[in-house]
Design a protein around this motif. Structure first.
Motif, PDB file in Angstrom:
ATOM      1  N   LEU A 151      28.741  44.460  25.529  1.00  0.00           N
ATOM      2  CA  LEU A 151      27.729  44.601  26.727  1.00  0.00           C
ATOM      3  C   LEU A 151      26.602  44.246  26.465  1.00  0.00           C
ATOM      4  N   LYS A 152      25.925  44.458  25.335  1.00  0.00           N
ATOM      5  CA  LYS A 152      24.819  43.962  24.750  1.00  0.00           C
ATOM      6  C   LYS A 152      24.714  42.423  24.774  1.00  0.00           C
ATOM      7  N   ALA A 153      25.647  41.964  24.316  1.00  0.00           N
ATOM      8  CA  ALA A 153      25.676  40.540  24.414  1.00  0.00           C
ATOM      9  C   ALA A 153      25.543  39.631  25.709  1.00  0.00           C
ATOM     10  N   VAL A 154      25.856  40.552  26.689  1.00  0.00           N
ATOM     11  CA  VAL A 154      25.807  39.900  28.130  1.00  0.00           C
ATOM     12  C   VAL A 154      24.226  39.748  28.414  1.00  0.00           C
ATOM     13  N   PRO A 155      23.654  38.549  28.389  1.00  0.00           N
ATOM     14  CA  PRO A 155      22.112  38.824  28.556  1.00  0.00           C
ATOM     15  C   PRO A 155      21.499  39.230  29.823  1.00  0.00           C
ATOM     16  N   PRO A 156      20.454  39.971  29.553  1.00  0.00           N
ATOM     17  CA  PRO A 156      19.653  40.473  30.720  1.00  0.00           C
ATOM     18  C   PRO A 156      19.477  39.986  31.852  1.00  0.00           C
ATOM     19  N   SER A 157      19.413  38.268  31.689  1.00  0.00           N
ATOM     20  CA  SER A 157      19.227  37.514  32.875  1.00  0.00           C
ATOM     21  C   SER A 157      20.303  37.424  33.900  1.00  0.00           C
ATOM     22  N   ILE A 158      21.575  37.913  33.500  1.00  0.00           N
ATOM     23  CA  ILE A 158      22.659  37.980  34.266  1.00  0.00           C
ATOM     24  C   ILE A 158      22.465  39.164  35.084  1.00  0.00           C
ATOM     25  N   ARG A 159      22.141  40.176  34.484  1.00  0.00           N
ATOM     26  CA  ARG A 159      21.718  41.517  35.114  1.00  0.00           C
ATOM     27  C   ARG A 159      20.877  41.504  36.052  1.00  0.00           C
ATOM     28  N   GLU A 160      19.566  40.906  35.750  1.00  0.00           N
ATOM     29  CA  GLU A 160      18.507  40.742  36.418  1.00  0.00           C
ATOM     30  C   GLU A 160      18.768  39.932  37.850  1.00  0.00           C
ATOM     31  N   ALA A 161      19.633  38.895  37.545  1.00  0.00           N
ATOM     32  CA  ALA A 161      20.011  37.920  38.832  1.00  0.00           C
ATOM     33  C   ALA A 161      20.865  38.505  39.800  1.00  0.00           C
ATOM     34  N   ALA A 162      21.618  39.465  39.171  1.00  0.00           N
ATOM     35  CA  ALA A 162      22.515  40.357  40.043  1.00  0.00           C
ATOM     36  C   ALA A 162      21.713  41.259  40.762  1.00  0.00           C
ATOM     37  N   LEU A 163      20.987  42.032  39.991  1.00  0.00           N
ATOM     38  CA  LEU A 163      20.025  43.151  40.834  1.00  0.00           C
ATOM     39  C   LEU A 163      19.306  42.354  41.723  1.00  0.00           C
ATOM     40  N   PRO A 176      40.125  53.487  28.467  1.00  0.00           N
ATOM     41  CA  PRO A 176      39.430  53.751  29.452  1.00  0.00           C
ATOM     42  C   PRO A 176      38.259  54.685  29.028  1.00  0.00           C
ATOM     43  N   ILE A 177      38.679  55.923  28.107  1.00  0.00           N
ATOM     44  CA  ILE A 177      37.531  56.591  27.654  1.00  0.00           C
ATOM     45  C   ILE A 177      36.432  55.794  26.986  1.00  0.00           C
ATOM     46  N   GLY A 178      36.942  54.961  26.174  1.00  0.00           N
ATOM     47  CA  GLY A 178      35.951  54.282  25.259  1.00  0.00           C
ATOM     48  C   GLY A 178      35.051  53.314  26.271  1.00  0.00           C
ATOM     49  N   ILE A 179      35.511  52.637  26.984  1.00  0.00           N
ATOM     50  CA  ILE A 179      34.883  51.913  27.868  1.00  0.00           C
ATOM     51  C   ILE A 179      34.001  52.656  28.728  1.00  0.00           C
ATOM     52  N   ALA A 180      34.352  53.766  29.246  1.00  0.00           N
ATOM     53  CA  ALA A 180      33.508  54.455  30.262  1.00  0.00           C
ATOM     54  C   ALA A 180      32.275  55.133  29.358  1.00  0.00           C
ATOM     55  N   THR A 181      32.616  55.600  28.231  1.00  0.00           N
ATOM     56  CA  THR A 181      31.773  55.963  27.389  1.00  0.00           C
ATOM     57  C   THR A 181      30.625  55.011  26.920  1.00  0.00           C
ATOM     58  N   ALA A 182      31.075  53.890  26.539  1.00  0.00           N
ATOM     59  CA  ALA A 182      30.250  52.843  26.153  1.00  0.00           C
ATOM     60  C   ALA A 182      29.424  52.285  27.435  1.00  0.00           C
ATOM     61  N   VAL A 183      30.121  52.152  28.504  1.00  0.00           N
ATOM     62  CA  VAL A 183      29.291  51.723  29.637  1.00  0.00           C
ATOM     63  C   VAL A 183      28.281  52.591  30.061  1.00  0.00           C
ATOM     64  N   TYR A 184      28.480  54.007  30.122  1.00  0.00           N
ATOM     65  CA  TYR A 184      27.608  54.824  30.556  1.00  0.00           C
ATOM     66  C   TYR A 184      26.337  54.837  29.487  1.00  0.00           C
ATOM     67  N   LEU A 185      26.736  54.943  28.147  1.00  0.00           N
ATOM     68  CA  LEU A 185      25.423  54.985  27.201  1.00  0.00           C
ATOM     69  C   LEU A 185      24.811  53.903  27.273  1.00  0.00           C
ATOM     70  N   GLU A 186      25.278  52.604  27.395  1.00  0.00           N
ATOM     71  CA  GLU A 186      24.536  51.295  27.239  1.00  0.00           C
ATOM     72  C   GLU A 186      23.723  50.850  28.613  1.00  0.00           C
ATOM     73  N   GLU A 187      24.537  51.455  29.714  1.00  0.00           N
ATOM     74  CA  GLU A 187      23.815  51.161  31.024  1.00  0.00           C
ATOM     75  C   GLU A 187      23.045  52.109  31.836  1.00  0.00           C
ATOM     76  N   HIS A 211      29.836  41.928  37.036  1.00  0.00           N
ATOM     77  CA  HIS A 211      29.109  40.929  36.269  1.00  0.00           C
ATOM     78  C   HIS A 211      29.264  41.293  34.983  1.00  0.00           C
ATOM     79  N   VAL A 212      28.855  42.284  34.591  1.00  0.00           N
ATOM     80  CA  VAL A 212      28.818  42.718  32.916  1.00  0.00           C
ATOM     81  C   VAL A 212      30.057  42.841  32.565  1.00  0.00           C
ATOM     82  N   LEU A 213      30.895  43.721  32.888  1.00  0.00           N
ATOM     83  CA  LEU A 213      32.237  44.108  32.337  1.00  0.00           C
ATOM     84  C   LEU A 213      33.051  43.043  32.377  1.00  0.00           C
ATOM     85  N   PRO A 214      33.242  42.219  33.625  1.00  0.00           N
ATOM     86  CA  PRO A 214      34.093  40.999  33.159  1.00  0.00           C
ATOM     87  C   PRO A 214      33.727  40.012  32.228  1.00  0.00           C
TER      88      PRO A 214
END
Lengths: 459, 547, 352, 282
Positions: B423-435, B344-355, B448-451
């Motif tokens: 996380l990086k490998a998830v293409p920005p298009s998916i993020r943009e679509a959801a946003l 959990p700590i690893g994921i939380a850190t990675a998500v925070y830093l990346e996103e 979207h991104v985490l799953p």
């Protein structure tokens, strides 16, 4: 008990999640679109308020409960019972009371102890239920406060997301705390070491004999803390390891990326990676029982005496361990050279070999260099192989057939067993650890910098 | 432009010249050379892996079977009380059962013959009877492990007999034979040696006295001038001094002269002279034990089933009973803690830093930190655990909780880095679509991104866990190498050991059975690692998406 | 995501249930010498199996390290028993007394033989302690002064010894085996040399003792002596692979590997259970355990464990400790030890 | 549309000599067929990318290949110097003759072939070496220069021919990557002509460049045409019209039509060509 309390709190959080959800829906008579936030955010928000403070409280309670009960117990003993007792004896008395309370009765405990044991029993009982009660009420207060805020306009999503963000920031701080912990623990102990042994001697001394007596009158050598031979030995072994690993790793990577049939590559690559997955303690055995005697035998047949714990044996086995490291990093670096480079070279009529040696490798050089540097830092920090296969005596030599010692060997030998923190022998391990940390740190920063620069070039 | 003359001579002709052909051949040779280097490099790497694994398998495989005896035991109701089966006289039951199989062992040898069985035999019987109380009064057949020396003997790891003479001694005797001093005398193999009866050390008597032993030795030494080893004198039988004494007693006049004396040789050399290879019983065994063992073997009671105890028993001082269950449990607890903290700590850190993290100096610091932690030597984490968890927080030594915490600090960077990559490998298009459809940043992340990144994260986590499982040095420093003879009392705060440290400590045990068990434990560890890696690779293959 | 979170935290709570700390310690803690370690382990294991109680936690810390931990004080946070491959020193006893550890029982559990051994494939050797000293010491006498050890081959020491390079694997200075070896072989060996004999006649007793300690302790660091780590088994496997080398380790390792190794005779005596027990092998040392008596009534199972350890099944002539390589006590000695163990006789202050 | 394509499987190439004569007043008579592709089919794995392409390309003239994205024009271009060989799973059928010799014949060495047929790519791809080394690469590996001064001469010659020498003569040791995009592309051309190729293949050489750089490259092509057979793939019809003498139109892996450039743009025979050049699709 503790487990049940935690389970209960989690259960409560789950229940309050659904409760708050339903309540949010009810607040708008089922017209969910009128809510600012989706009902599940209301649920999550309330659940967080129920779960997080109460669980934290339980943890703090657990930390404090033991000492508090102990001091209460001492205070409740008849006046004069503990007069003239040393701390150890008081501790022992408390242990006895606890033993009696747990039902381990030896001989005839005194009535004072028996009474205290009963008291202890009942206090523990009270404390346990009090903890459950308090935790539960904190959870309930959280529930009431948080669910009171549920309304169509309430921005539950923002609240929940703020909590989540907070948790995430807290998590990412752990990395900093770890580094801080490493630096501080190493630094403090190392400073205590430098209090007794001058840094000049440590960094420039040519004599390393840390075996100072650990008790009065023990028979040992004098105790000298000049770390140069240790550093030199570390460097020698790392160099041997690189001399083994770099060509093998690099040529493997070249073959796999450029020549091998995809099917061959699909088999060989994981096999090479297996080498990286083997625990280092296994390599240690391999070095001691297979490689070192074989080298020695070979040395005998050609008439060169090779020490049984030669730097060569340890370094060579370490090299084997590092092969996959170099090969996969070189593989990445070569693969990262854009296809256009290859095309350009082939279009000029270059053979595969010329393309590789004259275009791909020069282009991938920074990436490969970064990988090699990372591998060096790994070789320097590797422990179990050298603990088992390298020497303990620190001798200053550049001859790979002679035994040398390394920083990590010294750390482990100095620290295993006796873990007292007050003599230079133990403390010197921390000084060595500090140097090791700083050197690997510098190498990593450098390597990452090179690799990053290199990546930017093609992006 | 009207002139159509090529500005260069027709290049096509040049390509077919001899020189050009030679040059091309040379270039292709260089290409093949490079390819050959690659193949050689890979062969070396793979070959070394093969040698490594083979050397472990060769020493380790005997430990996967265990010699057992199917011993029929009569559970005498007189010795086991049905009311309280736990306190029966099981030791004597086992002894009686063994005596029935090997009758006629004298009283004073029974104890040593009993050592053919594992010293745990009586406890195995006790545990069986406690569980099956209907066995009382019946004869049951229990498979009991043999004790380590006999297990090794049956497997052929240690021999029943040893050469009585070393090769050096055989060579000495050969030399004596070549010089023609070996002869039959009085029906015994003897050495015919010249002895100078030194008047300085011998008094003719009567009765004669003096250093006859020394004389005998000196005379032998004279025949082996370059040998400086007292064990050469073992060649002479014990009566060598007596032989000289007898000669002096018979003829006091020889004092001061050189005479020929026949010294009978000791037994092994006598056998050697007869062309046999002299053997002695391995001192690990007594003759009575070997006889009894032969009887058992002849009765066909021995078999070598798969050694399940290796996996399901806890550690023991007795190799035949020692297993890895304690170490596996300890490793499991440590990994559990490691997983629960670092995942959990690893994921939380990675998500925070990346996103989420703003790009500022602080987040840069965190990033640099994480990259560096990934490469910090593991022994330094051991130092951290020693100083902070044990020294500062005063947590108990040797417990899986601390081990898991140290390991989780080591695994964290791995998880964070792989998670970020996923996380990086998830293409920005998916993020943009959801946003674009009005989701909040957190929702995009969670829904979207985490799953989508989860398979990648899991792969990284498993690989990190596999690293942690094989890690030894930091655990040694925090003392996670306790001796755990029972798996019943294990927990997060109980002293424990782990697989790699168990390997390390078994390697230090004198008993022969541990030599193969150490390798077997390595194989078990490698097995676990292989499984984890295969799972990781399978996950990657199964969920790999090309965007 | 929520479901995963719930599952994870349930798992966490479940783990806590399993590992909930015991409130009163019900497990004996033992530290000490790595030589005593296997015997204590065996007794601990037997105790656990026999009684069904938790087996004591045994950790190998070395004799000196064990003493330090043992003498830290009394109370639940401290250990009950330490093993030692030599008797407690005066300085350690004083440390104990200072920290309130005054009521201690000392039990002699048996003897351990150090052995010098070599591969069966090698040429059998017979060394005197003087020769051992000359092979291993960092400085050796040359005429009437000490010089750095020039001996590279055995034949440099004595013409009668083989013409092969000196290679000896031995324990590192952290180990009790090294302490014992230095005292039993090196100090005795240098005492037998003319140079030191002469010094003995010239110096007073204390100065001579210091001289021996100072000059005969350091082992050479130039190659022939190889400090091989605490792992005796690795020494065994190394000398097996290397027929011309010798190794120094506990006798139990030689006993277990008699098909591969042979003992090096010391002045004509080969190592064996008998020669070690009667002292003729000359490299044997007593092994002790030390027990804190005040803990006996607090920590569960102490009395039973000590009874197990000192019982005939363990320490007797055919006991399981003998099977593990311990050189056992004579019957009278054993009786006395059992008596002391039962009564918890307080030890006297050591004199040195 | 598809049905139509099926209905007329190939456009028969008109007699080359006639076509050439019609088109180029000055040099028409001397034009020989340099490259001739016959019945070229090509598959990437299971997928067929080229369908029975027949095309002749003339010496000392520029042939432009045009067509919408994915029509196979680049793929065809790569067939001409066997660059498709380096792609896994690529299968070729048919023949391509260079001066009458089949370049796919077993005895032909692609390495030597590529020295005779140079190629310039869409994105400038100078090696991460100095400008000098970039140009010297070909002569070096093919052993064209016997001495250092020879090599220098070849490099300077090639750079001059590529019209770059004046701009970089003071910094031949700078990295090739430090140049601007247009300069990089000209460097790549200099590199390609350094080994005296007989054919120069250009795969959309100007698509990554600004108009000024493009103009320079186009001028350069005009000059190089004197001594070379140039085949250019281009996305831009205007460019094809500007630089080429002949134009071939590809569609869906098939060669639809080939003719003099002016003919293609003013009076195409095929309706698809017409639709394309008039901008109805593509």
């Amino acid at each position: 008990m503790l487990g049940y309390v935690l389970l209960l709190l989690i259960g409560l959080a789950v229940v309050s999640y659904f409760f708050a959800r339903r309540r949010a829906i009810a607040a708008v008579q089922g017209k969910e679109h009128e809510l600012h936030s989706r009902p599940s955010y209301h649920g999550a928000y309330v659940a967080a308020w129920v779960g997080i403070p109460s669980v934290l409280l339980v943890l703090v309670w657990l930390l404090l409960q033991g000492p508090v009960i102990d001091s209460l117990l001492l205070w409740s003993l008849p006046i004069g019972t503990t007069d003239g007792m040393s701390d150890g004896q008081i501790d022992l008395l408390l242990s006895e009371i606890r033993s009696v309370a747990a039902g381990n009765i030896f001989g005839e405990p005194s009535p004072v102890v028996q009474e205290a044991a009963e008291r202890y029993q009942s206090w523990k009982f009270i404390a346990r239920w009090a903890m459950a009660g308090v935790a539960m009420s904190v959870a309930l207060v959280g529930l009431i406060l948080a669910s009171g805020r549920i309304s169509p306009e309430f921005r539950a999503r923002h609240g929940a997301e703020r909590i989540l963000s907070g948790l995430m920031i807290a998590c990412s701080l752990i990395a900093i705390l770890t580094t801080l912990g490493i630096v501080l623990s190493l630094l403090i102990e190392a400073l205590r070491f430098f209090d007794r042994v001058s840094p000049v001697e440590f960094f420039f001394g040519l004599n390393w004999e840390p075996q100072i007596p650990i008790r009065e009158g023990q028979v040992t050598a004098g105790g000298a803390f000049g770390a140069i031979p240790v550093f030199a030995g570390t460097l020698l072994i790392a160099l041997i390891a690189m001399a083994v690993a770099t060509p093998i790793g690099l040529y493997s990577a070249v073959y796999l990326t450029e020549y091998a049939h995809p099917k061959v590559r699909a088999v060989i690559k994981p096999v090479l990676e297996l080498l990286a997955g083997i625990p280092t303690v296994v390599y240690g055995f391999f070095a001691v029982l297979t490689v070192a005697p074989a080298l020695r035998q070979f040395g005998e047949t050609i008439g060169v005496p090779i020490a049984p714990n030669s730097a060569l044996a340890a370094g060579a086995v370490m090299g084997i361990m590092i092969i996959p490291f170099i090969s996969s990093l070189s593989d990445d670096a070569i693969a990262a050279v854009p296809r256009a480079m290859r095309d350009g070279s082939y279009a000029m009529g270059a053979t595969k070999g010329e393309t590789i040696t004259k275009v791909l490798l020069p282009a991938a050089l920074p990436g490969i260099m970064g990988g090699v540097l990372l591998a060096v830092s790994r070789a320097i920090g590797e422990t179990m192989i050298v603990v088992m296969a390298a020497g303990i005596i620190a001798s200053l030599t550049a001859n790979p057939l002679k035994p040398v010692t390394t920083v990590t060997v010294q750390i482990v030998t100095l620290l295993i067993g006796d873990s007292e923190f007050d003599n230079p022998k133990t403390l010197s391990a921390f000084a060595l650890g500090l140097v090791l940390f700083l050197v690997t740190l510098a190498l990593n920063v450098l390597a990452l910098h090179i690799v990053r620069k290199y990546r930017e070039q093609y992006e | 432009m009207s002139d159509a003359q090529p500005i260069e001579p027709a290049a096509g002709a040049e390509w077919n010249s001899d020189k050009a052909r030679r040059r091309v051949r040379r270039r292709y040779a260089a290409n093949r050379r490079l390819q050959a280097y690659g193949i050689i490099a890979i062969s070396i790497a793979v070959g070394l892996l093969g040698v490594l694994v083979a050397s472990i398998v060769v020493t380790g495989y005997p430990a996967f079977v265990q010699t057992k005896i199917d011993l029929p035991i009569y559970v005498d109701p007189a010795k086991v009380d049905a009311e309280d089966p736990a306190s029966g006289k099981y030791r004597s039951l086992v002894r009686e059962a063994l005596a029935k199989v090997v009758p006629g062992v004298p009283e004073n040898q029974q104890r040593s013959v009993g050592k053919i069985l594992t010293s745990d035999a009586s406890y195995i019987l006790r545990d069986y009877v406690v569980e099956h109380s209907d066995a009382i009064g019946k004869t049951i057949t229990l498979p009991l492990a043999l004790s380590d020396p006999f297990d090794q003997l049956y497997k052929g790891v240690i021999p029943k007999e040893l050469d009585a003479l070393s090769w050096v001694q055989v060579r000495w005797f050969e030399r004596m034979t070549n010089r023609g001093v070996v002869a039959e005398h009085d029906g015994r193999t003897s050495l015919k040696l010249d002895v100078y009866i030194d008047p300085a050390t011998v008094d003719a008597g009567p009765p004669p006295s003096g250093d006859f032993d020394g004389l005998a030795r000196n005379s032998l030494q004279a025949y082996l001038p370059k040998v400086h080893d007292t064990s050469q004198f073992d060649m002479l039988a014990n009566d060598a001094p007596a032989a000289i004494e007898k000669r002096v007693a018979a003829d006091p006049a020889i004092v001061g002269k050189t005479v020929q004396v026949f010294f009978s040789v000791s037994l092994p050399y006598a056998a050697l002279a007869k062309g046999e290879i002299p053997k002695i019983t391995n001192p690990r065994f007594t003759d009575a034990q070997l006889e009894a063992f032969e009887v058992i073997e002849q009765k066909g009671l021995l078999r070598t089933p798969f050694n399940w105890e290796l996996l399901f028993n806890a550690d023991s001082r007795f190799p035949e009973r020692a297993g890895l269950a304690g170490a596996i449990t300890g490793s499991f607890y440590a990994l559990l803690i490691c997983f629960m903290l670092s995942f959990p700590i690893g994921i939380a850190t990675a998500v925070y830093l990346e996103e989420f993290a703003p790009k500022n100096r602080f987040t840069d610091l965190i990033e640099v930190n994480i990259n560096n932690l990934a490469a910090v030597p593991s022994v330094v984490f051991g130092l951290l655990g020693l100083a902070v968890f044990l020294g500062f927080f005063g947590l108990p030594r040797s417990v899986p909780l601390v081990g898991g915490m140290v390991l989780s600090l080591m695994t964290l960077p791995t998880i964070i880095i792989t998670t970020r990559a996923a996380l990086k490998a998830v293409p920005p298009s998916i993020r943009e679509a959801a946003l674009g459809v009005g989701a909040s940043k957190h929702q995009v992340m969670m829904h979207h991104v985490l799953p989508l990144a989860l398979p990648g994260i899991m792969t990284g986590t498993i690989i990190g866990m596999a690293q942690a499982l094989g890690e030894t040095a930091p655990l040694l420093l925090i003392g996670m190498n306790a001796f755990i003879p029972s798996v019943e009392n294990m927990g997060l705060l109980e002293p424990a050991t782990s697989l790699p440290t168990q390997i390390f400590s078994w390697a230090d045990s004198p008993e022969r059975g541990f030599v193969s068990r150490t390798s077997a434990a390595i194989l078990v560890l490698l097995g676990f690692l292989l499984i984890m890696n295969v799972v990781a690779i399978a996950l990657r293959q199964m969920f790999q998406r090309k965007w | 995501m929520n479901r995963i979170a719930i599952a994870a935290s349930t798992l966490a709570a479940a783990a806590f249930c399993m590992g909930a700390p015991a409130f009163a310690r019900d497990q004996i803690k033992i530290v000490g010498s790595s030589t005593v370690f296997p015997y204590t382990q065996a007794a601990a294991e037997e105790f656990g199996k026999k009684t069904g109680k938790k087996a004591p936690v045994v950790e190998s810390t070395g004799t000196g390290g064990g003493m330090k931990i043992f003498c830290k004080g009394i109370g639940e946070g401290n250990v009950e028993i330490t093993g030692a491959s030599r008797a407690m020193k005066k300085s350690e006893y004083e440390l104990c007394t200072k920290n309130g550890v005054t009521d201690v029982t000392e039990l002699l559990i048996g003897y351990d033989g150090l052995s010098v051994a070599q591969s069966k494939k090698g040429q059998p050797m017979d060394l005197s302690k003087e020769q051992i000293f000359l092979a291993l010491a960092s400085e050796v006498p040359d005429g009437d002064k000490l010089v750095a050890n020039p001996n590279k081959k055995w034949s440099d020491i004595d013409k009668s010894l083989p013409d092969t390079a000196i290679t000896i694997y031995g324990p590192p200075p952290t180990s009790g085996t090294r302490d014992a070896f230095v005292e039993l072989a090196m100090h005795k060996g240098c005492g037998g040399l003319d140079y030191f004999k002469k010094q003995k006649s010239e110096l007073d007793k204390k100065a001579y003792k210091n001289l021996i300690k100072e000059k005969c302790t350091p082992m050479r660091q130039d190659g022939p002596f190889i400090e091989a780590g605490e792992n005796d088994n690795l020494i065994v496997q190394r000398i097996e692979a290397d027929p011309n080398s010798l190794g120094i380790f506990g006798y139990s390792f030689l006993y277990e590997n008699q098909d591969k190794l042979q003992g090096v005779k010391i002045s004509g005596t080969a190592p064996g259970f008998d020669t070690i027990a009667d002292g003729s092998y000359g490299l044997s040392r007593p092994l002790f355990i030390y027990i804190k008596n005040p803990h006996r009534k607090v920590i569960a199972g102490m009395d039973e464990f000590i009874a197990e350890y000192t019982g005939d099944d363990a320490m007797g002539r055919d006991g399981y400790l003998h099977e593990r390589g311990l050189v056992v006590l004579s019957e009278d000695e054993l009786k006395a030890v059992q008596e002391r163990a039962k009564k918890g006789t307080k030890m006297d202050a050591p004199t040195s | 549309m598809d049905a139509k394509v099926e209905a007329q499987p190939t456009v028969r190439v008109q007699a080359p000599v006639v076509a050439a004569k019609k088109r180029d007043e000055a040099s028409a008579a001397q034009h020989d067929v340099k490259l001739a592709a016959g019945g070229v089919n090509l598959w990437y794995g299971e997928k067929q990318a080229l369908f029975d392409v027949n095309l002749e390309m003339f010496d000392r003239s520029v042939t432009a290949l045009i067509g919408p994205s994915g029509c196979g024009k680049s793929t065809f271009l790569r067939c001409l110097d066997r660059m498709n060989d380096v792609i896994d799973g690529c299968r070729f059928e048919g023949e391509i003759r260079l001066d009458g010799d089949d370049i796919y014949a077993p005895k032909v060495d692609p390495v030597q072939l590529r020295a005779r047929v140079g190629m310039v790519f869409q994105k400038p791809n100078p090696f991460p070496k100095s400008i000098f080394e970039n140009v010297a690469y070909g002569p070096r590996i093919h052993g064209l220069a016997t001495s250092k001064s020879d090599l220098e001469e070849i490099v300077i010659n090639s750079l001059t021919k590529a019209g770059l020498y004046e701009e970089v003569k003071d910094r031949l040791d700078d990295s090739g990557i430090s140049l601007s995009g247009g300069q990089q592309q000209r460097l790549c051309i200099a590199r390609a002509i350094s080994v005296n190729p007989e054919v120069l293949l250009m795969d959309e050489p100007c698509s990554a460049l600004d108009p000024i750089a493009t103009a320079k490259i186009e001028t350069l092509m005009d000059e190089l045409r004197d001594s070379l057979c140039i085949v250019i793939v281009t996305h831009s019809m205007q460019q094809a019209a500007r630089v080429s003498q002949r134009t071939a139109f590809f569609h869906l892996g098939k060669l639809v039509e080939v003719d003099e450039t002016s003919q293609i743009f003013t009076n195409p025979t095929d309706v698809r060509t017409q639709d394309y050049v008039t901008g109805r699709f593509g």
